[in-house]
Scaffold this active site. Structure first.
Site, short mmCIF file in Angstrom:
data_model
loop_
_atom_site.label_atom_id
_atom_site.label_comp_id
_atom_site.label_asym_id
_atom_site.label_seq_id
_atom_site.Cartn_x
_atom_site.Cartn_y
_atom_site.Cartn_z
CD GLU A 101 -7.26 3.00 0.68
OE1 GLU A 101 -6.41 2.40 0.94
OE2 GLU A 101 -7.93 2.65 -0.64
CG HIS A 140 -4.59 -0.93 4.51
ND1 HIS A 140 -4.92 -0.42 2.92
CD2 HIS A 140 -3.62 -0.11 4.90
CE1 HIS A 140 -4.13 0.42 2.90
NE2 HIS A 140 -3.35 0.92 3.89
CG ASN A 141 -7.15 -1.81 0.11
OD1 ASN A 141 -6.10 -1.46 0.69
ND2 ASN A 141 -7.17 -2.02 -1.01
CE LYS A 195 -3.30 -2.56 0.37
NZ LYS A 195 -3.30 -2.28 -1.17
CB SER A 204 -0.98 0.20 1.29
OG SER A 204 -1.80 1.23 1.28
N1 LIG Z 1 -2.67 1.79 -8.18
C1 LIG Z 1 -2.64 1.70 -6.72
O1 LIG Z 1 -2.55 2.62 -6.33
C2 LIG Z 1 -2.56 0.32 -6.32
C3 LIG Z 1 -2.52 -0.86 -6.95
N2 LIG Z 1 -2.31 -2.10 -6.21
C4 LIG Z 1 -2.54 -3.16 -6.91
O2 LIG Z 1 -1.19 -3.62 -7.68
C5 LIG Z 1 -1.39 -4.17 -8.80
C6 LIG Z 1 -1.01 -3.39 -10.10
O3 LIG Z 1 -1.75 -2.18 -10.03
P1 LIG Z 1 -1.39 -1.19 -11.09
O4 LIG Z 1 0.08 -0.69 -11.19
O5 LIG Z 1 -2.52 0.11 -10.79
O6 LIG Z 1 -1.93 -1.84 -12.60
P2 LIG Z 1 -3.12 -2.26 -13.10
O7 LIG Z 1 -3.99 -2.87 -11.98
O8 LIG Z 1 -3.84 -1.37 -13.68
O9 LIG Z 1 -2.49 -3.33 -14.17
C7 LIG Z 1 -1.69 -3.12 -15.35
C8 LIG Z 1 -0.71 -4.16 -15.49
O10 LIG Z 1 -1.21 -5.49 -15.59
C9 LIG Z 1 -0.72 -5.95 -16.69
N3 LIG Z 1 -1.52 -7.05 -17.19
C10 LIG Z 1 -2.90 -7.09 -17.12
N4 LIG Z 1 -3.43 -8.27 -17.58
C11 LIG Z 1 -2.33 -9.31 -17.88
C12 LIG Z 1 -2.13 -10.26 -18.22
N5 LIG Z 1 -3.30 -10.99 -18.57
N6 LIG Z 1 -1.21 -10.86 -18.44
C13 LIG Z 1 0.03 -10.26 -17.95
N7 LIG Z 1 -0.08 -8.76 -17.50
C14 LIG Z 1 -1.27 -8.26 -17.62
C15 LIG Z 1 -0.79 -4.90 -17.72
O11 LIG Z 1 0.24 -5.23 -18.76
P3 LIG Z 1 -0.07 -4.56 -20.14
O12 LIG Z 1 0.94 -3.11 -20.04
O13 LIG Z 1 0.63 -5.32 -21.23
O14 LIG Z 1 -1.53 -4.24 -20.27
C16 LIG Z 1 0.15 -3.89 -16.79
O15 LIG Z 1 1.34 -4.04 -16.54
C17 LIG Z 1 -3.07 -4.59 -8.75
O16 LIG Z 1 -3.33 -5.68 -8.24
C18 LIG Z 1 -3.60 -3.43 -7.90
O17 LIG Z 1 -4.60 -3.53 -7.39
C19 LIG Z 1 -2.09 -1.83 -5.05
C20 LIG Z 1 -1.95 -0.75 -4.30
C21 LIG Z 1 -2.27 0.36 -4.70
O1 LIG Z 2 -4.88 -0.99 -2.58
C1 LIG Z 2 -4.85 0.48 -2.52
C2 LIG Z 2 -4.17 1.47 -1.57
O2 LIG Z 2 -3.76 0.61 -0.45
C3 LIG Z 2 -5.69 1.04 -3.85
O3 LIG Z 2 -5.45 2.48 -3.85
C4 LIG Z 2 -7.10 0.75 -3.74
O4 LIG Z 2 -7.11 -0.39 -4.42
C5 LIG Z 2 -8.14 1.85 -4.12
O5 LIG Z 2 -9.23 1.05 -4.16
P1 LIG Z 2 -10.68 1.56 -4.86
O6 LIG Z 2 -10.28 1.54 -6.23
O7 LIG Z 2 -11.62 0.51 -4.49
O8 LIG Z 2 -11.08 2.77 -4.08
#
Ligand SMILES: NC(=O)C1=CN([C@@H]2O[C@H](COP(=O)(O)OP(=O)(O)OC[C@H]3O[C@@H](n4cnc5c(N)ncnc54)[C@H](OP(=O)(O)O)[C@@H]3O)[C@@H](O)[C@H]2O)C=CC1
Ligand SMILES: O=C(CO)[C@H](O)[C@H](O)COP(=O)(O)O
Length: 474
Positions: free
Chosen positions: A191, A187-188, A184, A130
């Site tokens: 959040e 935590h969410n 986690k 997070s």
């Molecule tokens: N964004 C945030 O603030 C937070 C996100 N997370 C978690 O972290 C993870 C990554 O989040 P985030 O960085 O936002 O990215 P996304 O959740 O938007 O995922 C995008 C990534 O996933 C890849 N992808 C999607 N489908 C596939 C597949 N079938 N095979 C291989 N690669 C794939 C994409 O590749 P391509 O470029 O080829 O499409 C890209 O690299 C998620 O689980 C999210 O919930 C956790 C905390 C905070």
């Molecule tokens: O994991 C997170 C932070 O800890 C992401 O920010 C979270 O997935 C956001 O959730 P939502 O899109 O449901 O508001």
């Protein structure tokens, strides 16, 4: 490409993946990277010249570029993509290589993957991360679950990249299997609760006639006191933001339809399965759902009557009162979140360290807040604490804040301003502290229509009685 093998590999170069890679690299590790869409890999490596990065266009090259045992973190979209990446990796890996899933995976998926990879001779860590984009780059909170022996291998890297509070890294081994992703998820959920409580404070201030700049100043001031937290801080900053096109406060131009990706709903489902009350988080999830029904709300606003909100008469004392209502409700939300963690931890025999969990949430993550020091202290003083409200600090706090809390909820209700999380929190507090609730009547009703039996206050617990109630259907 460097001939030296990399210390760490990461798959999934979206916002979280890219920033985590830069964080790991900045701690002295060489990092190999792979993304399904290979242009993104090339662009990322080109945008970061001079760094110890190895960009790979195939998974084969990626795997071959890593030192043994390989440490591969997956940061792709949660759900099926994680399984797809795992399946692609398995034939390329050697025994004892480690896969870390750092996305927001459902903990039951993590348990399944843990068992599956173990059957293939591979090691697996399900780690909640997070902190969003900035946290991933500068230091997130990390919640790893999996075998303790695998955690020991990953510990140097995780401890070096995690946020630090009082010199302590915001990462501990949470427990086996899905424990990390479970914590986690909670935590969410918390959040969601924190965010909704802040939004309710904002709606009360709006009804009292505070300008957006005045509200920003209130949140900025609160961020210097007991309510100091990342979410209060960004709320102040968000309220200050002006729209470059119109010069208006940007927040007032944003459509009032909340999104959600599912972790809050998972928390509710898990709470229902375990019969744990998380009414503040529940209210927060449901507030997002109702907000998303914008078209229906617009129609209803013209048909369903209610008072016209006007808190201008209460404006003078409102800031202090809402402060207390927010603080007390926040305590309730964390009380409920920890109750759920405790219940599941015991059921799964995860051996969770509640003080440790509160302590790693003090930095890096979205819910980081000063008052997590108090929760850490409460559980360190009494690890078997039945309910957080009963810890001396929180008991006193709830006593001191409750009058203002009640007045705020009453004011909101009489003005027709929805405060579902404030009021659900207060109802929890009042229910939990009630020696006798109205469930005696409920038991009578159950026995009346279904012969479900009841216990009596004047007979030993565990003895069940049934009454032949009068017939009501003629
Ligand atoms: N964004 C945030 O603030 C937070 C996100 N997370 C978690 O972290 C993870 C990554 O989040 P985030 O960085 O936002 O990215 P996304 O959740 O938007 O995922 C995008 C990534 O996933 C890849 N992808 C999607 N489908 C596939 C597949 N079938 N095979 C291989 N690669 C794939 C994409 O590749 P391509 O470029 O080829 O499409 C890209 O690299 C998620 O689980 C999210 O919930 C956790 C905390 C905070
Ligand atoms: O994991 C997170 C932070 O800890 C992401 O920010 C979270 O997935 C956001 O959730 P939502 O899109 O449901 O508001």
């Amino acid at each position: 490409m460097s001939s030296k093998k990399s210390d760490f590999g990461l798959i999934g170069l979206a916002v979280m993946g890219q920033n985590l890679v830069l964080n790991v690299e900045s701690r002295g590790f060489q990092v190999s990277v792979y993304n399904r869409t290979t242009d993104k890999t090339d662009e990322f490596v080109a945008a970061n010249p001079g760094k110890k990065l190895v960009g790979c266009d195939t998974l084969e090259a990626f795997v071959q570029s890593l030192a043994l045992p390989r440490k591969i973190q997956i940061m792709v979209k949660a759900g099926a993509p994680v399984d797809q990446v795992i399946e692609q990796l398995i034939p390329l890996l050697d025994k004892d290589d480690i896969i870390i899933d750092g996305g927001n995976s459902l903990y039951t998926d993590t348990e399944r993957r843990d068992a599956y990879l173990s059957s293939k001779g591979l090691r697996f860590i399900g780690a909640g991360v997070s902190g969003g984009e900035e946290g991933a780059r500068k230091g997130p909170a990390i919640m790893p679950g999996g075998p303790a022996s695998t955690w020991e291998v990953m510990k140097p890297i995780f401890e070096s990249i995690a946020a630090k509070v009082d010199g302590q890294p915001c990462v501990i081994h949470i427990g086996p299997g899905g424990a990390g992703h479970y914590v986690k998820m909670i935590h969410n959920g918390i959040e969601y609760g924190d965010m909704q409580l802040i939004c309710e404070a904002y709606s009360l201030f709006k009804a009292a006639g505070f300008t957006t700049d005045e509200m920003a100043a209130i949140f900025n001031e609160w961020n210097e006191g007991d309510l100091q937290s990342y979410l209060i801080q960004i709320t102040g900053k968000a309220l200050e933001q002006k729209d470059p096109e119109t010069g208006q406060p940007l927040v007032e131009l944003i459509l009032d339809k909340a999104g959600q990706k599912g972790t809050g709903q998972w928390t509710l489902i898990n709470a229902a399965e375990n019969a744990v009350v998380i009414s503040t988080i529940n209210a927060a999830v449901e507030a997002r759902v109702l907000s998303s029904q914008k078209k229906q709300r617009v129609v209803a606003s013209q048909q369903l009557q209610g008072p016209k909100p006007d808190l201008s008469a209460a404006k003078k004392d409102l800031v202090a009162k809402v402060h207390d209502a927010l603080y007390a409700s926040k305590v309730i939300s964390y009380t409920q979140g920890f109750d759920l963690i405790k219940t599941m931890g015991e059921k799964k025999q995860w051996g969770l360290d509640f003080g440790g969990i509160a302590s790693i949430w003090r930095g890096g993550c979205i819910i980081r807040a000063r008052f997590l020091n108090r929760i850490t202290d409460a559980y360190r003083t009494d690890p078997a604490l039945v309910n957080l409200m009963l810890a001396p600090f929180f008991k006193d706090l709830l006593n001191q804040t409750q009058q203002n809390w009640r007045e705020v909820v009453a004011l909101a209700v009489s003005n027709g301003i929805p405060v579902p999380a404030f009021s659900a929190s207060l109802a929890y507090y009042d229910s939990y502290r009630s020696e006798r609730l109205s469930a005696n009547l409920l038991q009578a009703q159950r026995d009346f229509f279904g012969a479900h039996t009841y216990e009596r206050i004047d007979k030993p617990e565990g003895q069940f009685f049934h009454t032949e109630w009068p017939e009501v259907i003629g």
